[in-house]
Each structure stands twice: as C-alpha cells, then as structure tokens.
Write a protein that holds these residues in place. Sequence first.
Motif, PDB file in Angstrom:
ATOM      1  N   GLY A  49     -29.183 -43.517  -2.691  1.00  0.00           N
ATOM      2  CA  GLY A  49     -30.222 -42.301  -4.187  1.00  0.00           C
ATOM      3  C   GLY A  49     -31.372 -42.728  -3.316  1.00  0.00           C
ATOM      4  O   GLY A  49     -31.837 -43.213  -2.364  1.00  0.00           O
ATOM      5  N   GLY A  50     -32.408 -41.026  -4.075  1.00  0.00           N
ATOM      6  CA  GLY A  50     -33.300 -41.180  -3.246  1.00  0.00           C
ATOM      7  C   GLY A  50     -33.698 -40.524  -2.333  1.00  0.00           C
ATOM      8  O   GLY A  50     -34.536 -40.846  -1.252  1.00  0.00           O
ATOM      9  N   GLY A  51     -32.435 -40.467  -1.261  1.00  0.00           N
ATOM     10  CA  GLY A  51     -32.472 -39.967  -0.433  1.00  0.00           C
ATOM     11  C   GLY A  51     -32.194 -41.257   1.021  1.00  0.00           C
ATOM     12  O   GLY A  51     -31.671 -40.992   1.905  1.00  0.00           O
ATOM     13  N   LYS A  52     -32.112 -42.385   0.300  1.00  0.00           N
ATOM     14  CA  LYS A  52     -31.629 -43.290   1.036  1.00  0.00           C
ATOM     15  C   LYS A  52     -29.933 -44.468   0.655  1.00  0.00           C
ATOM     16  O   LYS A  52     -29.738 -44.063  -0.625  1.00  0.00           O
ATOM     17  CB  LYS A  52     -32.443 -44.444   0.980  1.00  0.00           C
ATOM     18  CG  LYS A  52     -33.181 -44.590  -0.605  1.00  0.00           C
ATOM     19  CD  LYS A  52     -34.296 -45.380  -0.113  1.00  0.00           C
ATOM     20  CE  LYS A  52     -34.569 -46.228  -2.274  1.00  0.00           C
ATOM     21  NZ  LYS A  52     -35.393 -44.920  -2.376  1.00  0.00           N
TER      22      LYS A  52
ATOM     23  N   ARG B  18     -23.957 -54.687  -6.362  1.00  0.00           N
ATOM     24  CA  ARG B  18     -24.274 -53.685  -6.838  1.00  0.00           C
ATOM     25  C   ARG B  18     -25.241 -53.191  -8.073  1.00  0.00           C
ATOM     26  O   ARG B  18     -25.853 -52.647  -7.412  1.00  0.00           O
ATOM     27  CB  ARG B  18     -22.844 -52.742  -7.374  1.00  0.00           C
ATOM     28  CG  ARG B  18     -21.044 -52.355  -6.461  1.00  0.00           C
ATOM     29  CD  ARG B  18     -20.020 -51.945  -7.350  1.00  0.00           C
ATOM     30  NE  ARG B  18     -18.989 -51.804  -6.048  1.00  0.00           N
ATOM     31  CZ  ARG B  18     -18.140 -51.755  -6.433  1.00  0.00           C
ATOM     32  NH1 ARG B  18     -17.529 -51.913  -8.116  1.00  0.00           N
ATOM     33  NH2 ARG B  18     -16.898 -51.675  -6.444  1.00  0.00           N
ATOM     34  N   LEU B  19     -25.089 -54.600  -8.683  1.00  0.00           N
ATOM     35  CA  LEU B  19     -26.266 -54.597  -9.306  1.00  0.00           C
ATOM     36  C   LEU B  19     -27.789 -54.680  -8.668  1.00  0.00           C
ATOM     37  O   LEU B  19     -28.629 -53.873  -8.424  1.00  0.00           O
ATOM     38  CB  LEU B  19     -26.274 -55.699 -10.199  1.00  0.00           C
ATOM     39  CG  LEU B  19     -27.117 -55.812 -11.705  1.00  0.00           C
ATOM     40  CD1 LEU B  19     -27.527 -54.746 -12.249  1.00  0.00           C
ATOM     41  CD2 LEU B  19     -26.654 -57.242 -11.759  1.00  0.00           C
ATOM     42  N   ARG B  20     -28.086 -55.630  -7.817  1.00  0.00           N
ATOM     43  CA  ARG B  20     -29.060 -55.402  -6.619  1.00  0.00           C
ATOM     44  C   ARG B  20     -29.262 -54.190  -6.069  1.00  0.00           C
ATOM     45  O   ARG B  20     -29.979 -53.577  -5.824  1.00  0.00           O
ATOM     46  CB  ARG B  20     -28.790 -56.176  -5.458  1.00  0.00           C
ATOM     47  CG  ARG B  20     -29.131 -57.860  -6.123  1.00  0.00           C
ATOM     48  CD  ARG B  20     -30.320 -58.498  -6.576  1.00  0.00           C
ATOM     49  NE  ARG B  20     -30.607 -59.050  -5.243  1.00  0.00           N
ATOM     50  CZ  ARG B  20     -31.959 -57.936  -4.952  1.00  0.00           C
ATOM     51  NH1 ARG B  20     -32.526 -57.476  -5.922  1.00  0.00           N
ATOM     52  NH2 ARG B  20     -32.494 -58.622  -3.492  1.00  0.00           N
ATOM     53  N   SER B  21     -28.541 -53.487  -5.841  1.00  0.00           N
ATOM     54  CA  SER B  21     -28.542 -52.183  -4.427  1.00  0.00           C
ATOM     55  C   SER B  21     -28.865 -51.376  -5.786  1.00  0.00           C
ATOM     56  O   SER B  21     -30.035 -50.442  -5.468  1.00  0.00           O
ATOM     57  CB  SER B  21     -27.242 -52.088  -3.810  1.00  0.00           C
ATOM     58  OG  SER B  21     -27.335 -52.861  -2.920  1.00  0.00           O
ATOM     59  N   GLN B  22     -28.614 -51.247  -6.864  1.00  0.00           N
ATOM     60  CA  GLN B  22     -28.864 -49.842  -8.007  1.00  0.00           C
ATOM     61  C   GLN B  22     -30.448 -50.185  -8.302  1.00  0.00           C
ATOM     62  O   GLN B  22     -32.047 -49.298  -8.950  1.00  0.00           O
ATOM     63  CB  GLN B  22     -28.275 -50.364  -9.169  1.00  0.00           C
ATOM     64  CG  GLN B  22     -28.026 -49.330  -9.945  1.00  0.00           C
ATOM     65  CD  GLN B  22     -28.057 -47.055  -9.346  1.00  0.00           C
ATOM     66  OE1 GLN B  22     -27.124 -47.256  -8.569  1.00  0.00           O
ATOM     67  NE2 GLN B  22     -29.419 -47.319  -8.992  1.00  0.00           N
ATOM     68  N   ASP B  23     -30.255 -51.816  -8.745  1.00  0.00           N
ATOM     69  CA  ASP B  23     -31.676 -52.156  -9.193  1.00  0.00           C
ATOM     70  C   ASP B  23     -32.968 -51.441  -7.981  1.00  0.00           C
ATOM     71  O   ASP B  23     -34.384 -51.475  -8.144  1.00  0.00           O
ATOM     72  CB  ASP B  23     -31.871 -53.747  -9.321  1.00  0.00           C
ATOM     73  CG  ASP B  23     -33.503 -54.294  -9.884  1.00  0.00           C
ATOM     74  OD1 ASP B  23     -33.845 -53.893 -10.978  1.00  0.00           O
ATOM     75  OD2 ASP B  23     -34.251 -54.661  -9.243  1.00  0.00           O
ATOM     76  N   MET B  24     -32.837 -51.760  -6.420  1.00  0.00           N
ATOM     77  CA  MET B  24     -34.079 -51.331  -5.301  1.00  0.00           C
ATOM     78  C   MET B  24     -33.648 -49.459  -5.421  1.00  0.00           C
ATOM     79  O   MET B  24     -34.840 -49.432  -5.253  1.00  0.00           O
ATOM     80  CB  MET B  24     -33.053 -51.967  -4.124  1.00  0.00           C
ATOM     81  CG  MET B  24     -34.179 -53.387  -3.788  1.00  0.00           C
ATOM     82  SD  MET B  24     -33.057 -54.449  -2.198  1.00  0.00           S
ATOM     83  CE  MET B  24     -31.372 -54.757  -2.233  1.00  0.00           C
ATOM     84  N   VAL B  25     -32.765 -49.075  -5.464  1.00  0.00           N
ATOM     85  CA  VAL B  25     -33.188 -47.879  -5.421  1.00  0.00           C
ATOM     86  C   VAL B  25     -33.673 -47.319  -6.822  1.00  0.00           C
ATOM     87  O   VAL B  25     -34.458 -46.620  -6.267  1.00  0.00           O
ATOM     88  CB  VAL B  25     -31.672 -47.116  -5.397  1.00  0.00           C
ATOM     89  CG1 VAL B  25     -31.510 -45.322  -5.767  1.00  0.00           C
ATOM     90  CG2 VAL B  25     -30.604 -47.831  -4.076  1.00  0.00           C
ATOM     91  N   THR B  26     -33.680 -47.982  -7.573  1.00  0.00           N
ATOM     92  CA  THR B  26     -33.357 -46.785  -9.268  1.00  0.00           C
ATOM     93  C   THR B  26     -35.358 -47.823  -9.265  1.00  0.00           C
ATOM     94  O   THR B  26     -36.084 -46.698  -9.462  1.00  0.00           O
ATOM     95  CB  THR B  26     -33.432 -48.167  -9.880  1.00  0.00           C
ATOM     96  OG1 THR B  26     -32.001 -47.412 -10.385  1.00  0.00           O
ATOM     97  CG2 THR B  26     -33.963 -47.411 -11.481  1.00  0.00           C
ATOM     98  N   ARG B  27     -35.766 -48.766  -8.398  1.00  0.00           N
ATOM     99  CA  ARG B  27     -37.416 -49.027  -8.577  1.00  0.00           C
ATOM    100  C   ARG B  27     -38.421 -49.043  -7.929  1.00  0.00           C
ATOM    101  O   ARG B  27     -38.915 -49.163  -7.318  1.00  0.00           O
ATOM    102  CB  ARG B  27     -37.410 -50.677  -9.351  1.00  0.00           C
ATOM    103  CG  ARG B  27     -36.288 -50.599 -10.893  1.00  0.00           C
ATOM    104  CD  ARG B  27     -37.664 -51.734 -11.590  1.00  0.00           C
ATOM    105  NE  ARG B  27     -36.567 -52.890 -11.338  1.00  0.00           N
ATOM    106  CZ  ARG B  27     -36.777 -54.483 -11.676  1.00  0.00           C
ATOM    107  NH1 ARG B  27     -38.162 -54.555 -11.880  1.00  0.00           N
ATOM    108  NH2 ARG B  27     -36.475 -55.604 -11.173  1.00  0.00           N
TER     109      ARG B  27
END
Length: 260
Positions: free
Chosen positions: A248-251, A165-174
């Motif tokens: 997040g961000g439409g993806k 989850r941390l990896r996925s969230q980081d890719m969405v956030t950045r």
Amino acid sequence: MFKWFFYGQRVMKAKIKIIVIILAAAVLLTAVASSLAFMGRVTGLNSSFTCVSNYKVTHIAKATIIKSKSNLEDENKVNSKNVLAYLNDNLDQKVEEIHSKYIAEVKAATNTSTASKAAPQASLEATPVNLNELEAAILHIINTIRVSNGLGALSPNQMLTDLARLRSQDMVTRNYFSHHTPDGKNIKHIFAEYGVTYRNFGENLGRSTPASSGTPEAFGNAWMNSSSHRDNMLKAYYRLIGVGVVDGGGKRVITVLFIR
C-alpha cells in the motif's frame, strides 16, 4: 488471609439472619394489626344491634355469626413469641441454604470467567494457515535458513499470521515503520490484548519501496545481514511463526512473528 475470609462469612450470615427476622416481624405485626382492627369493627356492630330496638331478628343473627367468627379468630390468634422462636430455631438452616447458594453462584461465575480467559490459548498450535504467495515464500526461506543451520522448521499458526497482517496493515495505514506504534504499543501489548500467551517471542519487520522490489529473497538476505533479525530467525526454542505481507502507498511491509 483465611481468618479474615471466615470472619467475613460469619458477618454475611449474621446480616442475612437479621434481615429475615425483620421481615418476619413486619409480616407478623401487620397480621396482628389487621386482626385487632377487624375485632374493633365487630364490637361496634354488636353494640349497634343491641342498643337499637328497630333491627330485625335476622340482623341480630348476623351480628351473632360475626361475633362468633371473631371469637374463633381470637382463640386461634398467633402468638408472636412462639412464631419468632420457631423462626429462630429454623433460621440458621435457612441462612446456611441461602449462603450455600450464594457461594455456588460465585464459584460458577469464577469458573466461567477463568474459562473465558483461558480460551485464546488453545489457538496457539500448529494450524493450517491460508498464506498468500509472498507469505508462503517468506516462510519457506526462513525455514530453509533454519534447517541449513541445523535447526527445526517453524510451524505456521493462524492467529500469529492474523496479528502479523494486522501489524503490517497498521504501518501502511498510519505511515510509520517501527516495532512501536505511534501510540506506544509493541507486539507484547498486542499479544496481551488478544490473549496470546508465550514464553519467548520475536518480531522481524521489513519494508521495500517500491513494493515490487521487496522479493522474499531480498528480505531474507537483509535479515541475515542484521544481527538482531538473524538471531530471531535462528533461535532454537521458537516453535511457531506468523507471516503478514501488506502492500500500500507504493511500498510493501512485512511482519514476521516468532513464538514459543
């Protein structure tokens, strides 16, 4: 290596012995100096009482008492050589006691540090995991594919799920999509940061735009059509798995972590 270790122990003991001797000598010299100063004051008082005739008998009596006390202290004066000899006789035993306590404290600190480093390893087991609906569906699809290929199902693990989850969230956030973060880290670096130990590991990533198009079945089919992702899902030696889905961000971004 052992030769230098025992040499270092002898040097440390010698330093302790020198420090104790210096401190004892300083205390002894201070006591002797105080005693000599006191004797000098008594001598002066006694001379005054004998040279001046108008002092009373009670004053002379007081001088006699002071002089007697001085003589008693002089008779029981500490012999510096005897004290240093006594200290030297017992110093080796004291040094050994100090050294033993020091070694015990070092060992205790080392054991505590080792226990702290080893603690995270206990979490790498099959554990009850709080998966959302999408994560549970993806886990089911991966295990179905494995079983249909004659392999054992993977057990979910909470730490791996949290890191996924941390990896996925980081890719969405950045706003990136890669096995490497913008600052050059990959899952191997992240495992090291969180104390995760392993023999082998793998990572599958997936992204869909819009998010609603990223169904579990769609990701499962896409991974099976990619040789590297297929290999990860079908490696027989993997035992644990973590699945993290973040929208997040439409993806929608999915990270799956495999480990043994």
